[in-house]
Structure formats: C-alpha cells, structure tokens
Scaffold this active site. Structure first.
Site, PDB file in Angstrom:
ATOM      1  N   GLN A  85       0.812  -1.212   0.000  1.00  0.00           N
ATOM      2  CA  GLN A  85       0.000   0.000   0.000  1.00  0.00           C
ATOM      3  C   GLN A  85       0.851   1.270   0.000  1.00  0.00           C
ATOM      4  OE1 GLN A  85      -2.499  -0.409   3.466  1.00  0.00           O
ATOM      5  NE2 GLN A  85      -3.479  -2.271   2.718  1.00  0.00           N
ATOM      6  N   HIS A 149      -0.795  -0.061   5.678  1.00  0.00           N
ATOM      7  CA  HIS A 149      -1.331   0.947   6.607  1.00  0.00           C
ATOM      8  C   HIS A 149      -0.390   2.136   6.840  1.00  0.00           C
ATOM      9  CE1 HIS A 149      -4.335  -2.108   8.551  1.00  0.00           C
ATOM     10  NE2 HIS A 149      -4.353  -2.128   7.220  1.00  0.00           N
ATOM     11  N   GLU A 243     -14.812   3.427  10.372  1.00  0.00           N
ATOM     12  CA  GLU A 243     -15.346   4.491  11.213  1.00  0.00           C
ATOM     13  C   GLU A 243     -15.226   5.855  10.552  1.00  0.00           C
ATOM     14  OE1 GLU A 243     -13.809   2.492  15.465  1.00  0.00           O
ATOM     15  OE2 GLU A 243     -13.132   4.480  14.837  1.00  0.00           O
ATOM     16  N   TYR A 264      -9.445 -11.021  10.984  1.00  0.00           N
ATOM     17  CA  TYR A 264      -9.716 -11.490   9.636  1.00  0.00           C
ATOM     18  C   TYR A 264      -9.940 -13.001   9.567  1.00  0.00           C
ATOM     19  CZ  TYR A 264      -8.512  -6.985   7.559  1.00  0.00           C
ATOM     20  OH  TYR A 264      -8.496  -5.664   7.197  1.00  0.00           O
TER      21      TYR A 264
END
Length: 372
Positions: A85, A149, A243, A264
């Site tokens: 990512q 992340h 959220e 997960y």
C-alpha cells in the site's frame, strides 16, 4: 383508526422511507470521464486555473488539464517506497499557493529498516514542470518493514496548521496506543514542520508533541468541516468497523482496544469491546466494511440538496457514499454510482461545483454532475 388502515399507513410510510434512503427522491447524478490512463491515482488538488495536480501511487505527480490532457511526470518528486500500500499519497496546496507556489505531499519514505510515512513541501514550477526546494518537514519516528497501513492524508486547518494521518502499519497495531510512537496517530504541525504551541501534548513529557489524537488504524480520509472548521476523518476497520470520526485534541479513539472490527481469519472480537468511557466514539460505523478512502464536504451549487453532506469513496464496493448530517450526527446514508467504477480512491469538490472522483482501479478521473 382501524387495524387495516393502520397497516396501509405503515406501508406507505415504509415505502416512502425506502425511496428516500435509496435515492429515488434525491438528485440523480450523471458521471463523465474527464481523463483516463493514470497509474493507480491516489489524490488530486485543484490548481487556480482549474487544472488538477494528481499523484500516482508508484511515485509520480502530474498535471491534468480541465479537458483531461495528462501531462508528463513532474520532475523532483522524491523516491518512494512503492510496495504493498506504500507509495506517493496525498497532495495539498499551500493556503497561500497563489503567492508561494508551494505544495505539500505525503509519501511512504524508504529507509534502511523499511519505510515510514513522511511529508515534504516544495515549490511547483509549472512552466518547467518540476518541483524545486524540496524539503522534508515531518516523518514518523519508526520505520517498520512491510507495505501496509501508511495513512497519508493531509488537511489544512483554518489557522494554517497541517493535519497528517498516520497508519499503524498493520502488524504493529498496539503502537497506536503508545504515547511515544507516531504509528496510528493523527498529528498537527506547522507548515515548516514545527510543533504548534497549542498542541494538546506540546509540553508533555510522555506523549510526542506532534500528536493531535491517537488510537487510529489506517486513516485514508480527512476533511475540514466548512462551518465548524473541525477535522473529520474516516479509517479502515479490519473486518467490519470502518469508522467516521471527529478527532478530538489529546483524546484516544480506541484502536485496537476499543473497536467494532473483528480478526480477519478467526472472526473473533478484537480488544475489550466497542465502547469505553475514556474513548471517543465514532459518528458512523460500517459493518460490513466499505473500505473507505477519500472524503469531502459538499458546499457547491450544482447539487443544492447535497449542501453540507459528507461524501466518502469506497474501495470495496466502488460506490460513492453520501452521508446526510445533523450537526455532528449522521442521520441518513445513500450509496451512489453502483457499477460505475471499481475502486474510488479520492473524492474532491471542484471549483465548478461538481464532485471529482479518482477511480483507482480504472486509472480515471470522473466528474459527477446533475443528470437530465
């Protein structure tokens, strides 16, 4: 009222609520393709003439004209950690861009140990298509290996300070609760990278002074409320538990101790539960996850009924989520543009009042305008 009449009234009310929630009474949007051929576009910022400064996650930045012409890569972008990512993330213009031509950008900075989320500023020389005076102004104090992340969103507050969202790097989630770590935090800095004197932990002997709020997972949406001037964000949950938050100065937002998400593989609950007195509760939770990315408040004239609404892109379902607000509360959700795209990475309001989306999966810039 007879029982039969009560049933008919209840049916009419239920149908009416269904029509509104699914958008049948809302403005019907139309989607136009502005540009195609980008390589994993991540963020865009509008230049004063309406052109777009666009980042591509592999490490390139380009100017895209209002009619969709994609410029050559801009010279001077630092090397990025383009793994997993990681890569080049958000871009934001200086509040004084017309005078100083300065841009700010977040990226995964490669290090000997791995990578860390960093922020740099530079002068954009448009005619030469290059960045000059590139200067790193912030970087996380830890650089673990891996490609997960990073966070990487930027938002300028009305007072000129800069919010930066920082992921907890997936395998290091407990760091989000550690006061000496910048993993899993939102920080607030001055444009030169210094710490504002009124930061909540500016004088703390325990917390890093840059920290604004902590207990975050992977914040990939950030926007300033147009009326209150407060920061709103959203973050990914692991399996459920995405959220929307209003990050509070000096407060704990829970991850990974308080969360609606689940593991997960096992599906087991994470942490202690979903609420705790000292943890700020989210204003919106998605179960199942929509994988949110990009975020914008709408203030334009093209969609009058949408003014004050919050828009969020979805990487999982490829939809644009419209959240109707009453103060700090989400009172209605609508999912738009199903089937139009695969992964919405960024959402911005353009100077023309249209909504612009980055279709990460298709490498496109999309423009959302009213339909017939």
């Amino acid at each position: 009222m007879t029982h039969g009449l009560r049933q008919r009234v209840a049916t009419v009310v239920a149908v009416g609520c269904w029509l509104f929630s699914t958008g049948a009474w809302a403005t019907d949007p139309k989607v136009e393709v502005v540009a195609r051929g980008l390589d994993v576009p991540w963020s865009l910022a509008f230049l004063p003439d309406g052109a777009m400064l666009v980042t591509e996650r592999p490490g390139r930045m380009r100017v895209v004209s209002p009619d969709g012409r994609i410029g050559a890569p801009i010279a001077g972008v630092p090397r990025v950690h383009a793994q997993g990512q990681g890569g080049l993330f958000d871009v934001a213009l200086s509040p004084n861009f017309a005078e100083d031509r300065t841009v700010f950008f977040a990226f995964a900075e490669p290090t000997r140990g791995g990578a860390r989320t960093a922020v740099a500023r530079a002068v954009f020389e448009r005619e030469a298509n290059r960045l000059t005076k590139v200067q790193g102004i912030f970087a996380q104090n830890e650089d673990p290996p891996g490609g997960g992340h990073f966070g990487g969103r930027l938002a300028f507050a009305p007072d000129g300070t800069l919010f930066v969202t920082l992921g907890e790097r997936y395998a290091y989630r407990d760091k989000a609760q550690e006061p000496g770590s910048l993993l899993g935090k939102i920080v607030r800095i001055n444009p030169d990278g210094s710490v504002p004197a009124n930061n909540p932990f500016a004088d703390s002997a325990v917390f890093r002074p840059e920290i604004w709020s902590y207990g975050h997972r992977n914040v990939q949406g950030a926007a300033i409320h147009p009326r209150t001037g407060r920061l709103w964000t959203h973050e990914h949950g692991p399996q459920g538990g995405d959220e929307v938050n209003i990050p509070r100065a000096g407060r704990n937002h829970g991850w990974p101790v308080i969360t609606y998400g689940r593991e997960y593989v096992t599906g087991f609950a994470i942490g202690e539960g979903t609420t705790r007195e000292d943890v700020v509760a989210p204003v919106q939770v998605w179960i199942p996850s929509i994988a949110p990315s990009g975020m914008a408040f709408y203030t334009g004239e093209l969609f009058p009924r949408w003014q004050g609404n919050l828009f969020v892109g979805s990487l999982k379902f490829g939809v644009l989520v419209r959240l109707e607000l009453d103060g700090d509360k989400v009172v209605r959700e609508e999912r738009l543009l199903e089937g139009v795209t695969r992964r919405i990475r960024d959402v911005r309001q353009g100077p023309d009042g249209a909504l612009y989306l980055l279709d990460e999966g298709g490498g496109r810039i999309l423009r959302v305008v009213p339909g017939q």
